[in-house]
Design an enzyme around this catalytic site. Structure first.
Site, mmCIF file in Angstrom:
data_model
loop_
_atom_site.group_PDB
_atom_site.id
_atom_site.type_symbol
_atom_site.label_atom_id
_atom_site.label_comp_id
_atom_site.label_asym_id
_atom_site.label_seq_id
_atom_site.Cartn_x
_atom_site.Cartn_y
_atom_site.Cartn_z
ATOM 1 N N ARG A 62 52.027 10.034 -37.675
ATOM 2 C CA ARG A 62 52.712 10.893 -38.661
ATOM 3 C C ARG A 62 54.235 10.845 -38.618
ATOM 4 O O ARG A 62 54.874 11.102 -39.640
ATOM 5 C CB ARG A 62 52.249 12.355 -38.511
ATOM 6 C CG ARG A 62 50.758 12.578 -38.680
ATOM 7 C CD ARG A 62 50.240 12.094 -40.011
ATOM 8 N NE ARG A 62 48.854 12.507 -40.249
ATOM 9 C CZ ARG A 62 48.024 11.889 -41.067
ATOM 10 N NH1 ARG A 62 48.428 10.797 -41.716
ATOM 11 N NH2 ARG A 62 46.792 12.326 -41.242
ATOM 12 N N HIS A 232 37.785 1.066 -41.063
ATOM 13 C CA HIS A 232 36.753 2.127 -41.091
ATOM 14 C C HIS A 232 35.562 1.827 -42.010
ATOM 15 O O HIS A 232 35.259 2.589 -42.937
ATOM 16 C CB HIS A 232 37.364 3.472 -41.434
ATOM 17 C CG HIS A 232 38.390 3.484 -42.525
ATOM 18 N ND1 HIS A 232 38.217 2.887 -43.760
ATOM 19 C CD2 HIS A 232 39.621 4.044 -42.574
ATOM 20 C CE1 HIS A 232 39.283 3.083 -44.507
ATOM 21 N NE2 HIS A 232 40.159 3.784 -43.801
ATOM 22 N N ASP A 305 40.892 6.038 -36.237
ATOM 23 C CA ASP A 305 41.424 6.631 -37.470
ATOM 24 C C ASP A 305 41.865 8.068 -37.200
ATOM 25 O O ASP A 305 41.637 8.978 -38.013
ATOM 26 C CB ASP A 305 40.407 6.581 -38.608
ATOM 27 C CG ASP A 305 41.037 6.858 -39.978
ATOM 28 O OD1 ASP A 305 42.284 6.928 -40.055
ATOM 29 O OD2 ASP A 305 40.280 7.035 -40.954
ATOM 30 N N HIS A 309 46.212 16.839 -39.012
ATOM 31 C CA HIS A 309 46.719 17.620 -40.139
ATOM 32 C C HIS A 309 47.087 19.016 -39.646
ATOM 33 O O HIS A 309 46.447 19.560 -38.747
ATOM 34 C CB HIS A 309 45.661 17.746 -41.237
ATOM 35 C CG HIS A 309 45.379 16.478 -41.964
ATOM 36 N ND1 HIS A 309 46.294 15.872 -42.804
ATOM 37 C CD2 HIS A 309 44.268 15.685 -41.986
ATOM 38 C CE1 HIS A 309 45.762 14.760 -43.311
ATOM 39 N NE2 HIS A 309 44.543 14.620 -42.822
#
Length: 432
Positions: A62, A232, A305, A309
């Site tokens: 991020r 993925h 992955d 958040h």
């Protein structure tokens, strides 16, 4: 520990190397040695499995831009806690990692944090917009030495642009990692398309949206002779397409996430956004197919992955919730539960799928080595007899959106060494 233990030599005593017979391992000056160094610190590894440090091909750190969800520091602490010594940081940051300047920033942040090696993934297209190629060559030539390029989160849906990207990176041995999602087939999609999506009243995400892009791109890889990696992979049909491509010798590799190895769409019945992810959770039959693909080598690697958040992006109604799950700290336990404890893979195969192959795909020369004397001492020691209940509040990540919260999972990381320096000891992350 309160200080970095750099410069300490180790004797790792009685470790079950790759789950095999117990033997001692020696670390001197950060590399594997053929004998015990004088004054070495002893790590009692009786009953512990020694694996080469894990390598993740698919991590979202991020930073820059979304430090409310994760930073390079917190993300790499989570990686070390999960047994990873190297991660590939995806490009969907703000600004996007589509220039040498941004990838070098991420690389330097990783070096400063010191918990694992961070190799940035460069964007395929400028701004992830799918309109023109990003600065692939300058990112490859930068100090970050980028070799993996991906617009993950977005599919490179333009076939001509995808072909050009494959041709471009072939010159320096790069690989294009494709997020396989035909956007015209998934507009407004909320979960896997099928009977359950109809019952729940959620827009369906058809398997063909993934499979059509994979089918197209394996043919493009064959045509260009350039390396393609499928991110993925999640459906039985995708497994079959990749299996066919490999049978013909095409330069294609693929990954599966831990959550697609364990979790199914049935969990969505409660509309809990923690289970909202891209690609979506699939059917039990798909789960069995991806497990089989991992066993026979059709699927090369397990990649987390890891997608952190902030609370507000998940603690909301399903339709507006962000897609993604944490994965770094639970990946090895999920693989043990689904693949090792079921007898599908042994620990040597886990090392192959979670260290050796991802390091080879990402061209990480210091990782994925099987305890060879003279090579960098990257190792994770795992107690396979331990178990733990996953508590989000105990995570090293800045975020808490784990789909395994409250679940009892097997295995515990006892120690992680990065280039001979402990990042985890006695199950605790070492303070830097």
């Amino acid at each position: 520990m309160s200080t970095v233990d750099s410069g300490i030599d180790y004797v790792i005593r009685g470790a079950q190397v790759l789950g095999d017979e117990a033997r001692d391992l020696y670390v001197s000056g950060g590399i594997w040695a053929d004998g015990a160094p004088r004054g070495a610190r002893v790590i009692d590894a009786a009953g512990l499995v020694a694996l080469p440090g894990l390598v993740d091909l698919h991590t979202h750190l991020r930073e820059p831009g979304r430090e409310d969800a994760e930073t390079v520091l917190t993300g790499t602490r989570a990686a070390a806690a999960g047994g990873f010594t190297a991660v590939h940081a995806m490009a969907n940051t703000d600004p996007v990692a589509d220039t040498a300047g941004v990838v070098e920033q991420v690389w330097r942040l990783g070096r400063e944090a010191g918990y694992c090696d961070v190799r940035p993934v460069g964007a395929v297209t400028a701004g992830l917009q799918g309109e023109r190629l990003a600065e692939l060559g300058t990112m490859a030539d930068s100090a970050a030495h980028v070799r993996v390029f991906s617009d993950d989160g977005h599919c490179v849906s333009d076939a001509a642009l995808m072909r050009r990207a494959l041709e471009y990176v072939k010159a320096f041995g790069g690989v294009i990692a494709q997020h396989a999602q035909e956007p015209r087939l998934t507009e407004g999609a909320q979960m896997s398309e099928g009977e359950l999506s109809g019952i729940l009243g959620l827009q369906g995400w058809p398997a063909v949206a993934e499979e059509a892009i994979i089918a197209r791109d394996v043919l493009l890889a064959a045509h260009t002779g350039s390396r393609l990696h499928i991110c993925h992979l999640s459906t039985a049909g995708s497994v079959e397409i990749v299996r066919w491509a490999k049978s013909r010798g095409y330069p294609v590799t693929a990954e599966v996430t831990p959550h697609h190895l364990m979790l199914t769409e049935e969990l969505i019945r409660g509309y809990d956004p923690v289970y909202k992810v891209n690609p979506p959770l699939r059917s039990a039959a798909d789960v069995q197919a991806v497990r089989a693909g991992l066993v026979d080598g059709t699927i090369d690697v397990v990649a987390t992955d890891h997608a952190p958040h902030p609370v507000e992006a998940k603690d909301c109604e399903w339709a507006v919730a962000a897609m993604g799950m944490l994965g770094l700290e639970t990946a090895l336990s999920v693989v043990q539960s689904t693949m090792v404890d079921t007898g599908l893979l042994d620990w040597a195969a886990v090392a192959d799928r979670m260290s050796v192959r991802p390091a080879r795909i990402g061209e990480l020369a210091d990782h994925g080595r099987l305890f060879e004397v003279g090579t960098s001492a990257n190792v994770v020691l795992v107690d396979p007899t331990a178990s733990r209940v996953i508590e989000p509040a105990a995570s090293q990540s800045r975020s808490r959106n784990t789909p395994f919260a409250g679940m009892k999972l097997p295995g515990a990381v006892i120690a992680t060494l990065l280039h001979g320096v402990a990042t985890v000891l006695d199950g605790k992350v070492v303070e830097r």
